[in-house]
Scaffold this motif. Structure first.
Motif, PDB file in Angstrom:
ATOM      1  N   ASP A  73     -36.523   2.702 -61.899  1.00  0.00           N
ATOM      2  CA  ASP A  73     -36.604   3.085 -63.309  1.00  0.00           C
ATOM      3  C   ASP A  73     -38.085   3.166 -63.666  1.00  0.00           C
ATOM      4  O   ASP A  73     -38.748   2.141 -63.817  1.00  0.00           O
ATOM      5  CB  ASP A  73     -35.894   2.055 -64.176  1.00  0.00           C
ATOM      6  N   HIS A  89     -34.171  -0.869 -58.532  1.00  0.00           N
ATOM      7  CA  HIS A  89     -32.755  -1.232 -58.566  1.00  0.00           C
ATOM      8  C   HIS A  89     -32.220  -1.448 -57.160  1.00  0.00           C
ATOM      9  O   HIS A  89     -31.641  -2.486 -56.883  1.00  0.00           O
ATOM     10  CB  HIS A  89     -31.926  -0.155 -59.276  1.00  0.00           C
ATOM     11  N   TRP A  90     -32.377  -0.447 -56.298  1.00  0.00           N
ATOM     12  CA  TRP A  90     -31.915  -0.597 -54.922  1.00  0.00           C
ATOM     13  C   TRP A  90     -32.516   0.425 -53.997  1.00  0.00           C
ATOM     14  O   TRP A  90     -33.066   1.423 -54.424  1.00  0.00           O
ATOM     15  CB  TRP A  90     -30.402  -0.621 -54.795  1.00  0.00           C
ATOM     16  N   VAL A 110     -29.752  -4.963 -57.498  1.00  0.00           N
ATOM     17  CA  VAL A 110     -28.961  -5.194 -58.709  1.00  0.00           C
ATOM     18  C   VAL A 110     -27.496  -5.042 -58.336  1.00  0.00           C
ATOM     19  O   VAL A 110     -27.136  -4.234 -57.489  1.00  0.00           O
ATOM     20  CB  VAL A 110     -29.350  -4.210 -59.842  1.00  0.00           C
TER      21      VAL A 110
END
Length: 124
Positions: A73, A89-90, A110
């Motif tokens: 993000d 996030h991943w 996450v």
């Protein structure tokens, strides 16, 4: 594959320049949420849609080619106050071409199962 149409929303949103350098896409990729909601660069989608892990299909012509997908993000938690800029996030690595991310090595940052999407909307 033409990069102009594919990358233009990324340049307008300042992803190209601030997050990544200019590039030419080498394969097509599909991101599908909730089984049917296909998203593309520059389109706004609501947090309820992105609360679950998407299906991500990687194009290409050869399963021997491996790809890495990073979900970040660039302006978290909001464009007006991005104090968590570049929130990771991943990451999925070693995704064979012509397959989807389920064939790669998933490194979760996450847990999508807890509905951890925040904010009012997301730009993809």
């Amino acid at each position: 594959m033409s990069s102009r149409g594919t990358c233009e929303p990324l340049a307008v949103g300042r992803v190209i320049g601030e997050v990544v350098d200019s590039f030419s896409p080498s394969v097509k990729m599909k991101v599908i949420y909730n089984g049917s909601k296909q998203v593309s660069n520059g389109h706004e989608i609501m947090p309820a849609v992105v609360a679950t892990q998407p299906r991500v299909e990687i194009g290409g012509e050869d399963m021997r080619s491996a790809y890495t997908l990073i979900m970040t993000d660039p302006d978290a938690p909001s464009p007006s106050d991005p104090y968590l800029r570049e929130h990771l996030h991943w990451i999925v690595t070693d995704i064979p071409g012509t397959t989807d991310i389920s064939f790669g090595k998933f490194d979760s940052r996450v847990d999508f199962s807890d509905g951890h999407a925040t904010g009012e909307s997301c730009i993809i």
